[in-house]
Design an enzyme around this catalytic site. Structure first.
Site, PDB file in Angstrom:
ATOM      1  N   CYS A 206      -4.786  13.042  12.837  1.00 36.78           N
ATOM      2  CA  CYS A 206      -5.357  11.703  12.726  1.00 36.78           C
ATOM      3  C   CYS A 206      -5.071  10.990  14.034  1.00 36.78           C
ATOM      4  CB  CYS A 206      -4.783  10.944  11.539  1.00 36.78           C
ATOM      5  SG  CYS A 206      -3.084  10.485  11.759  1.00 36.78           S
TER       6      CYS A 206
ATOM      7  N   ARG B 275       0.889  14.839  12.835  1.00 35.57           N
ATOM      8  CA  ARG B 275       1.396  14.584  11.476  1.00 35.57           C
ATOM      9  C   ARG B 275       1.360  15.817  10.572  1.00 35.57           C
ATOM     10  NH1 ARG B 275      -0.538   8.620   9.655  1.00 35.57           N
ATOM     11  NH2 ARG B 275       1.381   8.626   8.496  1.00 35.57           N
ATOM     12  N   PRO B 276       2.156  16.825  10.876  1.00 34.23           N
ATOM     13  CA  PRO B 276       2.178  18.025  10.031  1.00 34.23           C
ATOM     14  C   PRO B 276       2.881  17.772   8.692  1.00 34.23           C
ATOM     15  CG  PRO B 276       3.849  18.185  11.746  1.00 34.23           C
ATOM     16  CD  PRO B 276       3.123  16.888  11.979  1.00 34.23           C
TER      17      PRO B 276
ATOM     18  N   LYS C   7       0.842  -1.210   0.000  1.00 38.62           N
ATOM     19  CA  LYS C   7       0.000   0.000   0.000  1.00 38.62           C
ATOM     20  C   LYS C   7       0.873   1.255   0.000  1.00 38.62           C
ATOM     21  CE  LYS C   7      -1.780   1.630   4.019  1.00 38.62           C
ATOM     22  NZ  LYS C   7      -1.462   3.060   4.228  1.00 38.62           N
ATOM     23  N   ASN C   8       1.864   1.280   0.884  1.00 33.73           N
ATOM     24  CA  ASN C   8       2.655   2.501   1.035  1.00 33.73           C
ATOM     25  C   ASN C   8       3.608   2.745  -0.132  1.00 33.73           C
ATOM     26  OD1 ASN C   8       1.325   3.025   3.358  1.00 33.73           O
ATOM     27  ND2 ASN C   8       3.066   2.686   4.742  1.00 33.73           N
TER      28      ASN C   8
ATOM     29  N   ASP D 203       5.322   0.976  11.934  1.00 31.36           N
ATOM     30  CA  ASP D 203       4.137   0.255  11.442  1.00 31.36           C
ATOM     31  C   ASP D 203       4.083  -1.204  11.909  1.00 31.36           C
ATOM     32  OD1 ASP D 203       3.283   2.533  10.217  1.00 31.36           O
ATOM     33  OD2 ASP D 203       3.693   1.886   8.164  1.00 31.36           O
TER      34      ASP D 203
ATOM     35  N   ARG E 131      -8.441  -0.332   4.954  1.00 27.11           N
ATOM     36  CA  ARG E 131      -7.527   0.628   4.314  1.00 27.11           C
ATOM     37  C   ARG E 131      -6.192  -0.016   3.994  1.00 27.11           C
ATOM     38  NH1 ARG E 131      -6.007   4.879   7.904  1.00 27.11           N
ATOM     39  NH2 ARG E 131      -4.618   5.199   6.141  1.00 27.11           N
TER      40      ARG E 131
ATOM     41  N   ARG F 184      -4.514  10.770   4.470  1.00 30.03           N
ATOM     42  CA  ARG F 184      -3.451  11.748   4.602  1.00 30.03           C
ATOM     43  C   ARG F 184      -2.471  11.734   3.431  1.00 30.03           C
ATOM     44  NH1 ARG F 184       0.091  14.497   7.842  1.00 30.03           N
ATOM     45  NH2 ARG F 184       2.112  13.869   7.064  1.00 30.03           N
TER      46      ARG F 184
END
Ligand code: UD1
Length: 416
Positions: free
Chosen positions: A115, A120-121, A22-23, A303, A395, A91
């Protein structure tokens, strides 16, 4: 809303095949915006974040198809606006910023906002793009970006941000001159994006190290590309096998990219062997608690923190887990405690004392990897566990129930 029901206590045995990452797929899909021509991607996981990205690409002016695990993207008339309705649900949408600025010299992208796992800027993305000549204004929840042609620059990230490095790779691919990214993220998914951009005609070297050089080119073409396998999904299923006391074969396992994880698993007493692209996994005697700290790649991935914590809940002795990447990534702790785990939290550190057993109960999923850890706990727990709000899992894990059922888990979905 759906919930996942698990009748725990069954050893998992058999083969699980890992899906595409996914990433890696998400930034690659945003990279397609830059192509003049059609991109064909294979090994794309069928996940909600991928469908959201395809919807966003359509809004931005691409034609897309998604059949089986193959995606095609054909950019037509690209427009610069990524609306709040889509960005708020994912995001990673902020990854369209770099490509839009490189291609159109303007972008209007909704700020992703907070989130569950922290603030998480995107300040590091913006300040790096500013060094390439972009200017930003924040207004009514949107980032407005503008530039003439982006110019190559020497950029040193304050922190090796994954998304920031990816946005900059895409921006610099079409910029004028050379860009050097120092202290850039070394994650395998960043490497996959760089390799994909190179397949489209970009000139990127150094991916996988902390200094990446990008020689800007005037245009990029369509290409065919296979997305790398998902190292986090692979790691999650390795833990599923071990936590249930079974023996599993993980097919298409990106073993090399899991080094930090397999190192810790072996330290805990897991037997792992690599054979023909597969990982063979089982317990090797009693599991013991270990200390771990999450770090940027090649350190232990944040993760996989929640999944290893779950495994430690049932190991002998104590393990100390320090979360260094996200300030609020311990939402699974209270839920694991409801199943009988002994975990004490102090700031960014969790002390996990092993217990002999977990007992099933209803638990609430809060984010993607927290949800995975609760499923793992449910597989090992006695009796029935219900994981509520599993839309988080949808997701990030393709065919989760089918894959687990295929190796003997009793797991099914019900309406909440
Ligand atoms: C990506 C992954 C996510 C993973 C994370 C860290 C995707 C889609 N998501 O997220 O699964 O957990 O890498 O491996 O690939 N930060 C800032 N300012 C910025 C950018 C980041 O302060 O401009 C901070 C974040 O708040 C966080 C840390 O840096 O504390 C790491 O973030 P980053 O590496 O950018 O992660 P993501 O790209 O968001």
């Amino acid at each position: 809303m759906d919930k996942l029901c698990i009748e725990g206590g069954r050893a998992l045995n058999g083969t699980i095949t890992v899906s595409g990452s996914k990433n890696a797929a998400l930034p690659i899909l945003f990279g397609c915006i830059l192509a003049q021509g059609t991109v064909r991607l294979s090994n794309v996981p069928r996940l909600r974040d991928i469908s959201t990205t395809l919807k966003l690409l359509e809004i931005l002016g691409c034609r897309t198809t998604f059949e089986g695990n193959e995606v095609t993207v054909r950019p037509e008339k690209i427009v610069p606006e990524a609306p709040y309705e889509l960005v708020k649900t994912m995001r990673a949408s902020v990854l369209c910023l770099g490509p839009l600025l490189a291609l159109l010299g303007q972008a209007k992208v909704s700020l992703p906002g907070g989130c569950a796992i922290g603030a998480r800027p995107v300040n590091l993305h913006l300040s790096a793009l500013e060094l390439m000549g972009a200017e930003f204004e924040l207004d009514s929840g949107y980032i407005y970006g503008r530039c003439d042609k982006l110019k190559g620059a020497h950029i040193t990230f304050d922190f090796p941000t994954v998304g920031g490095t990816e946005n900059l790779l895409m921006a610099a691919a079409l910029a004028q001159g050379e860009t050097v990214l120092e202290n850039s993220a070394r994650e395998p998914e960043v490497v996959d994006l760089a390799n994909f951009l190179n397949a489209m005609g970009a000139k990127i070297t150094g991916q996988g190290t902390s200094i990446i050089r990008i020689q800007g080119v005037s245009s990029l073409t369509g290409t065919d590309y296979r997305v790398m396998p998902d190292r986090i999904e692979a790691g999650t299923y390795i833990v599923a096998g071990v936590i249930t006391g079974g023996e599993v074969v993980i097919q298409d396992c990106p073993f090399q990219e899991l080094d930090a994880v397999t190192y810790k698993l072996r330290e805990m007493g897991v037997w792992l062997e690599e054979k023909d692209g597969c990982a063979l996994v089982k317990r090797h005697g009693e599991l013991v608690g270990v200390d771990l700290v999450t770090q940027p790649f090649p350190g232990f991935p944040t993760d996989m923190q929640a999944q290893l914590m779950t495994l430690m809940c049932l190991a002998k002795g104590t393990g100390v887990i320090e979360e260094k990447i996200f300030e609020n990534r311990f939402m699974h702790v209270q839920e694991l405690v409801r199943l009988g785990a002994d975990i004490r939290l102090k700031g960014r550190t969790a002390v996990v004392r092993g217990v002999p057993k977990l007992v099933g109960a209803p638990v609430m999923a809060s984010d993607l990897r927290a949800s995975a850890s609760l499923v793992l706990a449910g597989l090992a727990a006695q009796g029935k566990t219900e994981v509520l709000r599993i839309y988080h899992l949808d997701r990030g894990y393709e065919n989760l129930e089918a894959k687990l059922a295929g190796v003997g888990a009793r797991v099914w979905r019900e309406k909440e």
